[in-house]
Design an enzyme around this catalytic site. Structure first.
Site, PDB file in Angstrom:
ATOM      1  N   CYS A 145      33.746  29.725  40.362  1.00  0.00           N
ATOM      2  CA  CYS A 145      34.993  28.947  40.311  1.00  0.00           C
ATOM      3  C   CYS A 145      35.225  28.221  41.632  1.00  0.00           C
ATOM      4  O   CYS A 145      35.627  28.831  42.622  1.00  0.00           O
ATOM      5  CB  CYS A 145      36.146  29.893  39.991  1.00  0.00           C
ATOM      6  SG  CYS A 145      37.772  29.127  40.042  1.00  0.00           S
ATOM      7  N   CYS A 148      38.815  28.210  42.870  1.00  0.00           N
ATOM      8  CA  CYS A 148      39.222  29.490  43.456  1.00  0.00           C
ATOM      9  C   CYS A 148      38.610  29.680  44.847  1.00  0.00           C
ATOM     10  O   CYS A 148      39.276  30.167  45.756  1.00  0.00           O
ATOM     11  CB  CYS A 148      38.756  30.655  42.597  1.00  0.00           C
ATOM     12  SG  CYS A 148      39.097  30.462  40.841  1.00  0.00           S
ATOM     13  N   ASP A 149      37.354  29.341  45.015  1.00  0.00           N
ATOM     14  CA  ASP A 149      36.614  29.792  46.202  1.00  0.00           C
ATOM     15  C   ASP A 149      36.118  28.692  47.123  1.00  0.00           C
ATOM     16  O   ASP A 149      35.585  28.999  48.202  1.00  0.00           O
ATOM     17  CB  ASP A 149      35.406  30.641  45.752  1.00  0.00           C
ATOM     18  CG  ASP A 149      35.854  31.908  45.035  1.00  0.00           C
ATOM     19  OD1 ASP A 149      36.967  32.381  45.333  1.00  0.00           O
ATOM     20  OD2 ASP A 149      35.111  32.408  44.181  1.00  0.00           O
TER      21      ASP A 149
HETATM   22  C1  LIG Z   1      34.484  35.584  40.130  1.00  0.00           C
HETATM   23  C2  LIG Z   1      35.821  34.988  39.740  1.00  0.00           C
HETATM   24  C3  LIG Z   1      36.730  34.663  40.719  1.00  0.00           C
HETATM   25  C4  LIG Z   1      37.961  34.120  40.371  1.00  0.00           C
HETATM   26  N1  LIG Z   1      38.854  33.837  41.353  1.00  0.00           N
HETATM   27  C5  LIG Z   1      40.067  33.366  41.038  1.00  0.00           C
HETATM   28  C6  LIG Z   1      41.035  33.096  42.043  1.00  0.00           C
HETATM   29  O1  LIG Z   1      40.762  33.259  43.248  1.00  0.00           O
HETATM   30  N2  LIG Z   1      42.235  32.615  41.646  1.00  0.00           N
HETATM   31  C7  LIG Z   1      42.558  32.403  40.337  1.00  0.00           C
HETATM   32  O2  LIG Z   1      43.685  31.990  40.039  1.00  0.00           O
HETATM   33  N3  LIG Z   1      41.661  32.636  39.362  1.00  0.00           N
HETATM   34  C8  LIG Z   1      40.432  33.111  39.677  1.00  0.00           C
HETATM   35  N4  LIG Z   1      39.510  33.337  38.692  1.00  0.00           N
HETATM   36  C9  LIG Z   1      39.871  33.019  37.308  1.00  0.00           C
HETATM   37  C10 LIG Z   1      40.768  34.117  36.712  1.00  0.00           C
HETATM   38  O3  LIG Z   1      40.157  35.354  36.941  1.00  0.00           O
HETATM   39  C11 LIG Z   1      40.982  33.891  35.217  1.00  0.00           C
HETATM   40  O4  LIG Z   1      41.534  32.625  35.006  1.00  0.00           O
HETATM   41  C12 LIG Z   1      41.930  34.950  34.649  1.00  0.00           C
HETATM   42  O5  LIG Z   1      41.443  36.248  34.907  1.00  0.00           O
HETATM   43  C13 LIG Z   1      42.125  34.786  33.141  1.00  0.00           C
HETATM   44  O6  LIG Z   1      42.966  35.805  32.727  1.00  0.00           O
HETATM   45  P1  LIG Z   1      43.008  36.308  31.202  1.00  0.00           P
HETATM   46  O7  LIG Z   1      44.008  37.401  31.177  1.00  0.00           O
HETATM   47  O8  LIG Z   1      43.209  35.157  30.294  1.00  0.00           O
HETATM   48  O9  LIG Z   1      41.556  36.858  30.869  1.00  0.00           O
HETATM   49  P2  LIG Z   1      40.565  37.847  31.596  1.00  0.00           P
HETATM   50  O10 LIG Z   1      40.893  38.034  33.021  1.00  0.00           O
HETATM   51  O11 LIG Z   1      39.218  37.330  31.218  1.00  0.00           O
HETATM   52  O12 LIG Z   1      40.806  39.251  30.857  1.00  0.00           O
HETATM   53  C14 LIG Z   1      40.396  39.464  29.549  1.00  0.00           C
HETATM   54  C15 LIG Z   1      40.695  40.871  29.124  1.00  0.00           C
HETATM   55  O13 LIG Z   1      40.389  41.031  27.730  1.00  0.00           O
HETATM   56  C16 LIG Z   1      39.685  42.254  27.550  1.00  0.00           C
HETATM   57  N5  LIG Z   1      38.902  42.138  26.312  1.00  0.00           N
HETATM   58  C17 LIG Z   1      37.976  41.226  25.962  1.00  0.00           C
HETATM   59  N6  LIG Z   1      37.510  41.483  24.720  1.00  0.00           N
HETATM   60  C18 LIG Z   1      38.184  42.584  24.286  1.00  0.00           C
HETATM   61  C19 LIG Z   1      38.169  43.339  23.092  1.00  0.00           C
HETATM   62  N7  LIG Z   1      37.376  43.030  22.046  1.00  0.00           N
HETATM   63  N8  LIG Z   1      39.008  44.411  22.979  1.00  0.00           N
HETATM   64  C20 LIG Z   1      39.832  44.742  24.012  1.00  0.00           C
HETATM   65  N9  LIG Z   1      39.895  44.056  25.164  1.00  0.00           N
HETATM   66  C21 LIG Z   1      39.069  42.997  25.288  1.00  0.00           C
HETATM   67  C22 LIG Z   1      38.879  42.430  28.809  1.00  0.00           C
HETATM   68  O14 LIG Z   1      38.523  43.777  28.947  1.00  0.00           O
HETATM   69  C23 LIG Z   1      39.915  41.964  29.855  1.00  0.00           C
HETATM   70  O15 LIG Z   1      40.796  43.023  30.121  1.00  0.00           O
HETATM   71  C24 LIG Z   1      38.273  33.880  39.016  1.00  0.00           C
HETATM   72  C25 LIG Z   1      37.347  34.205  38.012  1.00  0.00           C
HETATM   73  C26 LIG Z   1      36.130  34.767  38.364  1.00  0.00           C
HETATM   74  C27 LIG Z   1      35.134  35.125  37.290  1.00  0.00           C
END
Ligand SMILES: Cc1cc2nc3c(=O)[nH]c(=O)nc-3n(C[C@H](O)[C@H](O)[C@H](O)COP(=O)(O)OP(=O)(O)OC[C@H]3O[C@@H](n4cnc5c(N)ncnc54)[C@H](O)[C@@H]3O)c2cc1C
Length: 320
Positions: A145, A148-149
Site C-alpha cells: 500500500c 499507507c507506507d
Molecule cells: C500491509 C498493509 C499495511 C496497511 N497499512 C495501512 C495504513 O498504514 N493505514 C491505513 O489506513 N490502511 C492500511 N492498510 C489497509 C487497511 O488495513 C485496510 O483498508 C483495512 O484493514 C480494511 O478493513 P476491513 O475491516 O474492511 O477488512 P480487513 O482488515 O481485511 O478484515 C477482514 C476481516 O474479515 C475476516 N474474515 C474474512 N473471511 C472470513 C470468514 N469467512 N469468516 C469470518 N471472518 C472472515 C478476517 O479474519 C478479518 O478479521 C494496510 C493494509 C496492509 C495489507
C-alpha cells in the site's frame, strides 16, 4: 435451533469492529465471527495485523503499530458487550430469515448460528508473490500500500512489482518520496491503460525492469535488495533497493457469499444506498465492497454506516 442474534458481524478488521462498537452501544448485542489465526490478512484483526507502524489513522499523533490499533478496536467493542467467536463462516443461507450461518460442519442440515441482520465485513487480501523473504519483511520494507507506507521511503530507491493500472498508480505516487522507482514487470509491455503508461514513461524517477520476475526479497531485518530473474535469459541480478511494493492485485474475501450477494466482476460486494446489499437485512462495509480507497479509516467509517443502517432496519422490522 440456536436463538437468533439481532446482528451477526462477519469480520474483525476496522470495518467489522467499528460496526460492533456502534451496534453494541445501540444495545443490539452483536456477535462477531472474527476469523481464524493464519499468516494472511484473512485473520482476526484483519489486514492491519500484518503491518508495523500506522501513521495515518486519526487520533494517534505519534502513530501506532497495526496490531496495537486493532487491539484497541477490539477492546472498545468488548467493553460494550460484543461477543466474539474465533472461527470462520464457511457457508451462509441468506434466502431464509433469520439468516443461517455455518461455522463448523458446512454440510450440516441446520446452521450453527442465526441472525436477524447480518453485516459482512470480510475485507480483502493483497495477492502476494510467495517468494523467500517476502513474509519476513512485510512491514519492514515490503508493502502492499503506497498510500499507507510511501512516506517511510523518502529519498530511497525502491521497486514496484506489477504491470497494471494499480502498479503504475502506486509507482507514480511513490515518486513523491522516493529517489527512484523501478517497476518490475514480467512482460515487455504493460497491461495498464495508455494514459497511466504515458504518465509513468514521462516521469524521470520511474525506470522499468522488463521481462523480469522477483525471486527473493533480500535482507534480515529490513529490505536490502530484491533478486530478479530475467524470464528470457534466465539471468539473476539483485536490484539495490530498500523497499518493495507488491502491486499485483487484491482479492475480496467473498467466496462464501457467491451466488447470494450481488458482486462485481472482481468479486467485490455491490452496495446500494448506504451499506445495503441486494438482500434485505444484509449490509456490507469496508474493503469487501471498496476497491478504491482501501484504508483503515474508510473501512471504519463504513462500519459505522453499516451499524446505523442495521439499527434502523431492525427498528423498521419491529413496526411491520
Ligand atoms: C500491509 C498493509 C499495511 C496497511 N497499512 C495501512 C495504513 O498504514 N493505514 C491505513 O489506513 N490502511 C492500511 N492498510 C489497509 C487497511 O488495513 C485496510 O483498508 C483495512 O484493514 C480494511 O478493513 P476491513 O475491516 O474492511 O477488512 P480487513 O482488515 O481485511 O478484515 C477482514 C476481516 O474479515 C475476516 N474474515 C474474512 N473471511 C472470513 C470468514 N469467512 N469468516 C469470518 N471472518 C472472515 C478476517 O479474519 C478479518 O478479521 C494496510 C493494509 C496492509 C495489507
Amino acid at each position: 435451533m440456536p436463538e437468533p442474534s439481532d446482528v451477526v458481524i462477519v469480520g474483525s478488521g476496522p470495518a467489522g469492529l467499528t460496526a460492533a462498537i456502534y451496534t453494541a452501544r445501540a444495545n443490539l448485542r452483536p456477535l462477531v465471527i472474527e476469523g481464524e489465526p493464519s499468516s494472511t490478512s484473512d485473520q482476526p484483526g484483519g489486514q492491519l495485523m500484518l503491518t508495523t507502524e500506522v501513521e495515518n489513522y486519526p487520533g494517534f499523533v505519534d502513530g501506532i503499530m497495526g496490531p496495537d490499533l486493532m487491539a484497541q478496536f477490539r477492546g472498545q467493542a468488548e467493553r460494550f458487550g460484543t461477543e466474539f467467536v474465533a472461527r470462520k463462516v464457511g457457508r451462509v443461507d441468506l434466502t431464509r430469515r433469520p439468516f443461517g450461518l455455518w461455522i463448523d460442519d458446512t454440510t450440516a442440515a441446520e446452521p450453527d448460528l442465526l441472525a436477524n441482520a447480518l453485516i459482512v465485513a470480510t475485507g480483502a487480501q493483497s495477492l502476494m508473490l510467495h517468494v523467500p523473504g517476502e513474509d519476513l519483511l512485510l512491514g519492514h520494507g515490503v508493502s502492499t500500500c503506497a498510500t499507507c507506507d510511501g512516506f517511510f521511503f523518502r529519498e530511497q530507491d525502491i521497486a514496484v512489482v506489477g504491470g497494471g493500472d494499480s502498479a503504475l498508480e502506486e509507482a507514480l505516487f511513490l515518486t513523491r518520496f522516493a529517489r527512484s522507482v523501478t517497476v518490475v514487470h514480467r512482460r515487455k509491455e504493460l497491461r495498464a491503460s495508455k494514459i497511466m503508461q504515458d504518465r509513468a514513461f514521462a516521469n524521470e524517477k520511474i525506470h522499468f525492469r522488463w521481462s523480469a520476475v522477483v525471486t527473493e526479497v533480500v535482507g534480515d531485518a529490513k529490505v536490502a535488495g530484491v533478486k530478479v530473474r530475467d524470464v528470457v535469459s534466465g539471468e539473476e541480478e539483485i536490484l539495490a533497493v530498500t523497499g518493495l511494493f507488491v502491486a499485483i492485485g487484491h482479492v475480496p474475501n467473498t467466496a462464501v457469499f457467491a451466488g447470494q450477494l450481488d458482486m462485481d466482476e472482481a468479486g467485490y460486494i455491490r452496495t446500494g444506498a448506504g451499506t445495503t446489499t441486494n438482500v434485505e437485512g444484509v449490509f456490507a462495509c469496508g474493503d469487501v465492497q471498496d476497491h478504491i480507497y482501501r484504508q483503515a479509516v474508510t473501512a471504519a467509517g463504513s462500519g459505522c454506516m453499516a451499524a446505523i443502517d442495521v439499527e434502523r432496519w431492525l427498528e423498521g422490522q419491529k413496526a411491520v
